[in-house]
Design a protein around this motif. Structure first.
Motif, PDB file in Angstrom:
ATOM      1  N   THR A 216      -6.386  28.019 -38.276  1.00 30.90           N
ATOM      2  CA  THR A 216      -6.230  26.777 -37.525  1.00 30.90           C
ATOM      3  C   THR A 216      -4.757  26.449 -37.364  1.00 30.90           C
ATOM      4  OG1 THR A 216      -8.255  25.999 -38.607  1.00 30.90           O
ATOM      5  CG2 THR A 216      -6.954  24.361 -37.411  1.00 30.90           C
ATOM      6  N   ASP A 217      -4.318  26.450 -36.132  1.00 30.82           N
ATOM      7  CA  ASP A 217      -2.954  26.019 -35.842  1.00 30.82           C
ATOM      8  C   ASP A 217      -2.893  24.507 -36.076  1.00 30.82           C
ATOM      9  OD1 ASP A 217      -0.685  25.016 -34.506  1.00 30.82           O
ATOM     10  OD2 ASP A 217      -0.641  26.764 -33.173  1.00 30.82           O
ATOM     11  N   PRO A 218      -1.913  24.036 -36.853  1.00 30.15           N
ATOM     12  CA  PRO A 218      -1.844  22.586 -37.127  1.00 30.15           C
ATOM     13  C   PRO A 218      -1.788  21.744 -35.853  1.00 30.15           C
ATOM     14  CG  PRO A 218      -0.243  23.794 -38.452  1.00 30.15           C
ATOM     15  CD  PRO A 218      -0.854  24.786 -37.521  1.00 30.15           C
ATOM     16  N   GLN A 219      -1.407  22.341 -34.748  1.00 31.80           N
ATOM     17  CA  GLN A 219      -1.300  21.579 -33.489  1.00 31.80           C
ATOM     18  C   GLN A 219      -2.600  21.582 -32.684  1.00 31.80           C
ATOM     19  OE1 GLN A 219       1.190  19.668 -33.325  1.00 31.80           O
ATOM     20  NE2 GLN A 219       2.181  20.700 -35.055  1.00 31.80           N
ATOM     21  N   GLU A 220      -3.659  22.170 -33.233  1.00 34.05           N
ATOM     22  CA  GLU A 220      -4.930  22.140 -32.492  1.00 34.05           C
ATOM     23  C   GLU A 220      -5.558  20.760 -32.585  1.00 34.05           C
ATOM     24  OE1 GLU A 220      -7.742  25.460 -32.885  1.00 34.05           O
ATOM     25  OE2 GLU A 220      -6.143  26.516 -33.947  1.00 34.05           O
ATOM     26  N   PRO A 221      -6.153  20.275 -31.463  1.00 31.43           N
ATOM     27  CA  PRO A 221      -6.776  18.957 -31.476  1.00 31.43           C
ATOM     28  C   PRO A 221      -7.909  18.883 -32.497  1.00 31.43           C
ATOM     29  CG  PRO A 221      -6.785  19.885 -29.264  1.00 31.43           C
ATOM     30  CD  PRO A 221      -6.259  20.948 -30.172  1.00 31.43           C
ATOM     31  N   ALA A 222      -8.033  17.735 -33.144  1.00 28.39           N
ATOM     32  CA  ALA A 222      -9.036  17.581 -34.193  1.00 28.39           C
ATOM     33  C   ALA A 222      -9.879  16.321 -33.982  1.00 28.39           C
ATOM     34  CB  ALA A 222      -8.341  17.506 -35.557  1.00 28.39           C
ATOM     35  N   LEU A 223      -9.248  15.251 -33.549  1.00 29.79           N
ATOM     36  CA  LEU A 223      -9.947  13.964 -33.482  1.00 29.79           C
ATOM     37  C   LEU A 223      -9.665  13.291 -32.148  1.00 29.79           C
ATOM     38  CD1 LEU A 223      -8.784  12.812 -37.015  1.00 29.79           C
ATOM     39  CD2 LEU A 223     -11.177  13.254 -36.419  1.00 29.79           C
ATOM     40  N   LEU A 224     -10.687  12.647 -31.631  1.00 33.20           N
ATOM     41  CA  LEU A 224     -10.512  11.826 -30.434  1.00 33.20           C
ATOM     42  C   LEU A 224     -10.966  10.421 -30.799  1.00 33.20           C
ATOM     43  CD1 LEU A 224     -10.126  11.277 -27.395  1.00 33.20           C
ATOM     44  CD2 LEU A 224     -12.466  12.094 -27.049  1.00 33.20           C
ATOM     45  N   HIS A 225     -10.041   9.469 -30.721  1.00 32.72           N
ATOM     46  CA  HIS A 225     -10.361   8.086 -31.084  1.00 32.72           C
ATOM     47  C   HIS A 225     -10.066   7.165 -29.935  1.00 32.72           C
ATOM     48  CE1 HIS A 225     -11.807   7.325 -35.007  1.00 32.72           C
ATOM     49  NE2 HIS A 225     -11.047   8.262 -35.524  1.00 32.72           N
ATOM     50  N   PHE A 226     -10.936   6.223 -29.712  1.00 28.33           N
ATOM     51  CA  PHE A 226     -10.665   5.238 -28.672  1.00 28.33           C
ATOM     52  C   PHE A 226     -10.034   4.006 -29.303  1.00 28.33           C
ATOM     53  CE2 PHE A 226     -13.573   8.165 -26.870  1.00 28.33           C
ATOM     54  CZ  PHE A 226     -13.163   8.266 -25.552  1.00 28.33           C
ATOM     55  N   THR A 227      -9.050   3.435 -28.613  1.00 27.67           N
ATOM     56  CA  THR A 227      -8.391   2.230 -29.130  1.00 27.67           C
ATOM     57  C   THR A 227      -9.383   1.070 -29.091  1.00 27.67           C
ATOM     58  OG1 THR A 227      -7.551   1.657 -26.947  1.00 27.67           O
ATOM     59  CG2 THR A 227      -6.116   3.011 -28.343  1.00 27.67           C
ATOM     60  N   SER A 228      -8.976  -0.042 -29.679  1.00 28.76           N
ATOM     61  CA  SER A 228      -9.912  -1.156 -29.843  1.00 28.76           C
ATOM     62  C   SER A 228     -10.199  -1.932 -28.556  1.00 28.76           C
ATOM     63  CB  SER A 228      -9.373  -2.132 -30.887  1.00 28.76           C
ATOM     64  OG  SER A 228      -9.409  -1.533 -32.148  1.00 28.76           O
ATOM     65  N   GLY A 229      -9.394  -1.725 -27.532  1.00 32.78           N
ATOM     66  CA  GLY A 229      -9.647  -2.460 -26.284  1.00 32.78           C
ATOM     67  C   GLY A 229      -9.250  -3.924 -26.369  1.00 32.78           C
ATOM     68  N   THR A 230      -8.314  -4.250 -27.256  1.00 31.88           N
ATOM     69  CA  THR A 230      -7.891  -5.644 -27.402  1.00 31.88           C
ATOM     70  C   THR A 230      -7.113  -6.103 -26.173  1.00 31.88           C
ATOM     71  OG1 THR A 230      -7.625  -5.076 -29.721  1.00 31.88           O
ATOM     72  CG2 THR A 230      -6.868  -7.250 -29.069  1.00 31.88           C
ATOM     73  N   THR A 231      -6.295  -5.218 -25.640  1.00 32.68           N
ATOM     74  CA  THR A 231      -5.453  -5.629 -24.518  1.00 32.68           C
ATOM     75  C   THR A 231      -5.970  -5.141 -23.163  1.00 32.68           C
ATOM     76  OG1 THR A 231      -4.110  -3.658 -24.867  1.00 32.68           O
ATOM     77  CG2 THR A 231      -3.347  -5.675 -25.901  1.00 32.68           C
ATOM     78  N   GLY A 232      -6.993  -4.342 -23.139  1.00 29.32           N
ATOM     79  CA  GLY A 232      -7.497  -3.842 -21.868  1.00 29.32           C
ATOM     80  C   GLY A 232      -8.471  -2.708 -22.106  1.00 29.32           C
ATOM     81  N   ARG A 233      -8.611  -1.854 -21.106  1.00 28.70           N
ATOM     82  CA  ARG A 233      -9.560  -0.749 -21.233  1.00 28.70           C
ATOM     83  C   ARG A 233      -9.135   0.186 -22.371  1.00 28.70           C
ATOM     84  NH1 ARG A 233      -9.863   4.052 -18.692  1.00 28.70           N
ATOM     85  NH2 ARG A 233      -8.063   3.591 -17.405  1.00 28.70           N
ATOM     86  N   PRO A 234     -10.067   0.550 -23.256  1.00 32.39           N
ATOM     87  CA  PRO A 234      -9.694   1.432 -24.373  1.00 32.39           C
ATOM     88  C   PRO A 234      -9.174   2.785 -23.888  1.00 32.39           C
ATOM     89  CG  PRO A 234     -11.863   0.491 -24.712  1.00 32.39           C
ATOM     90  CD  PRO A 234     -11.471   0.147 -23.307  1.00 32.39           C
TER      91      PRO A 234
END
Ligand code: ATP
Ligand code: MG
Length: 592
Positions: A216-234
């Motif tokens: 596993t290359d440390p730069q490989e994507p691992a997680l996708l998280h959506f922001t909380s949407g406090t200020t607009g579209r997550p």
């Protein structure tokens, strides 16, 4: 802009070196800052055997499963009906191996996106960690989302696999599945194999419990998280395996995790706190991670803290304010002698709440600041460091922070420790920095200027290097030539004994430009009447001066919040002004 004077109002909480229950990992902040390097921090991790890279799941699970910690409880799950289940590190390794093999048996490839829509049940943790072993990108979704937020996120996130329950699937996904042509596999944790869905049980029982993580290359994507949407579209935020270096280092320094800790992070893994600190950080330290399925209830929480002898507790301002509403006496019914360190994140933590921690638990709450984008804690009140109540603390060793001002041509000036307010910026280069906003490259690029990441939050830094949150750049109020940070006004209102929550907005005014309007929820036993309104206006004026104090106060029994517990000032403002309400996919309480 005026500087908040909380530091003067609340005495600094001095840490007496002789009184620590265990010596803090970060004994001397300045010394640690001077010598810290991310390369050295990485040495606290193992890396995949035979130099094959860095994988979060290996650091969190497998390295302990083949060590003296193999039989230690990794996850202690407390169900909402009073049941409990323990997984040792070894058991967690085998369960995640099975799930990784199950994914492989479905033809899932590394890089595929696996969504998990579950309450806080053990399968959620197994699915995230198993997906990471397969080098898939794990995206946990908050299980209380309705069908629209679920389908939107899965669509943006190119979901190939979904792990959920039968009931959640029927309620939230089945009716919209035709909008998800890329969703190939649905795995139900509580159902038999059926048309269009796999059975978790069937798949994992058929799968081997032996699995070797591919290089596993440390730069490989691992997680996708959506922001909380406090200020607009997550926004969909991408993190890579290397983020685990930050998770580990912040677990060590900001949460002060020690080998035999019993750690409880109250956040749901549907939000970044619940993954970075509710799954990854504690497991990388090999401690026992307590998972509580039930939602917030103050006496239940106190009971759990006592029963589980929680030593380190990571929670959020909204919960703390709800506990404050109930008062200190309730806490005294519980034996919380094991609790050593308490921290908070997600929203500004009012000075009042920090001090209340001392009264209620004998410990201050240690505020810390970070964002979905930063992947881990960036600014913190460390265990060994004096606390100035109301301050977010100081940057993590290895993180360079600054206060900057942006000009019209995007040029900017660093005004770090002058005490002046400006945008909080972080020098790029820490391991858990987001690697992109999914499908929004231009928006991602706009966050960076000259090697600095601009956070969109306003803050100031005092002469001792402590950072003070002022407000989100979007929420700042401009009134008669003053720039007013909502947090300062809200904190002043919170100091009144009747106030349990406050949110402040700027309301257009022909003379002042904007005037400050406050929305206030009262504690139990107080009456929202004209006399109270006058009392609060008077209190605020005395505390803040006429230029900054609210001109208007409206009572609410509840303030609109995101499901992660953040007050949505933009929604209060939109409603006040009769403007479109914008993206409400993360709105939780909606009492007008
Ligand atoms: P969106 O970006 O979609 O509007 P969000 O910013 O609320 O949502 P998160 O990434 O979950 O999404 O939250 C990070 C933000 O929360 C920070 O930028 C800051 O505004 C606020 N925050 C987090 N911790 C603190 C803290 N300790 N003090 C003050 N604010 C905090
Ligand atoms: Mg944000």
């Amino acid at each position: 802009m005026r500087a908040p004077d909380d530091s003067a109002r609340y005495a600094t909480i001095h840490k007496d070196r002789g009184s620590f229950m265990v010596p803090p990992n970060l004994a001397d902040y300045e010394a640690a800052r001077a010598t810290f390097t991310w390369e050295a921090a990485r040495k606290g991790l193992s890396g995949l055997p035979r130099g094959r890279g860095l994988n979060i799941a290996h650091e969190a699970v497998d390295r302990h499963a083949c060590s003296a910690r193999a039989n230690r409880v990794a996850l202690r799950w407390l169900g909402k009906n009073g049941e409990h289940r323990d997984y040792s590190y070894r058991e967690l390794a085998l369960a995640t191996n099975r799930f990784a093999n199950a994914l492989r048996s479905l033809g899932v490839n590394s890089g595929d996106n696996i969504f998990v829509l579950l309450g806080r049940v053990p399968e959620l943790y197994v699915a995230i960690l198993g997906a990471l072993k397969m080098k898939c990108v794990a995206s946990p979704l908050f299980s209380a989302f309705g069908p629209e937020p679920v389908v939107t996120r899965m669509d943006i996130g190119d979901a190939r696999v979904l792990v959920t329950t039968e009931a959640l699937y029927r309620r939230k996904v089945e009716g919209v599945r035709d909008r998800l042509p890329g969703l190939e596999h649905v795995i139900l944790i509580d159902a038999a194999e059926a048309e269009g869905a796999h059975s978790w049980h069937g798949l994992t029982q058929a799968a081997s419990d032996v699995f070797e993580i591919a290089p596993t290359d440390p730069q490989e994507p691992a997680l996708l998280h959506f922001t909380s949407g406090t200020t607009g579209r997550p926004k969909g935020v991408i993190h890579v395996h290397e983020a685990v270096v930050t998770h580990y280092a912040t677990g060590l320094y900001a949460l002060d995790l020690h080998d035999d800790d019993r750690f409880w992070c109250t956040a749901d893994p549907g939000w970044v706190t619940g993954t970075s600190y509710g799954v990854i950080a504690p497991l990388t330290h090999g401690v026992t991670n307590i998972v509580v399925e039930a939602e917030f209830d103050a006496p239940t929480w106190y009971g759990l803290l006592a029963q589980e002898r929680v030593t380190v507790w990571y929670t959020a301002p909204t919960a703390i304010r709800m506990m404050m509403k109930l008062g200190v006496d309730v806490v005294k019914n519980y034996d919380l002698a094991a609790l050593r360190f308490a921290a908070s994140v997600g929203e500004p933590l009012n000075a009042e709440a920090v001090v209340w921690g001392v009264e209620a638990f004998g410990l201050p709450f240690h505020d810390n600041w970070w964002q979905t984008e930063t992947g881990g804690i960036m600014i913190a009140n460390f265990a060994s460091m004096d606390i100035k109540p109301g301050s977010m603390g100081r940057p993590l060793p290895g993180v360079e922070a600054a206060i900057v001002k942006r000009g019209v041509d995007h040029e900017f000036e660093i005004i770090k420790a002058s005490g002046e307010e400006g945008e909080l910026a972080l020098r790029s280069g820490w391991p858990s920095m987001m690697r992109g906003y999914l499908h929004e490259e231009a928006r991602y690029q706009k966050c960076f200027v000259d090697g600095w990441y601009l956070t969109g939050d306003l803050a100031r830094c005092d002469a001792d290097g402590y950072y003070w949150f002022v407000g989100r750049a979007d929420d700042v109020i401009k009134s008669s030539g003053h720039l007013i940070g909502p947090f300062e006004v809200e904190s002043a209102l919170m100091e009144h004994p009747a106030v349990s929550e406050a949110a402040v907005i700027g309301k257009p005014d022909p003379i002042a430009g904007e005037i400050v309007k406050a929305f206030v929820a009262l504690k139990l036993g107080f009456v929202a009447d004209e006399a109270m309104r006058k009392a609060l206006l008077g209190h605020a004026r005395k505390r803040l001066g006429a230029a900054v104090a609210p001109k208007d106060i409206e009572f609410r029994s509840n303030l609109p919040k995101t499901r992660s517990g953040k007050i949505m000032r933009r929604l209060l403002k939109a409603r006040e002004l009769g403007l479109p309400e914008g993206d409400l996919s993360t709105l939780e309480s909606d009492e007008r």
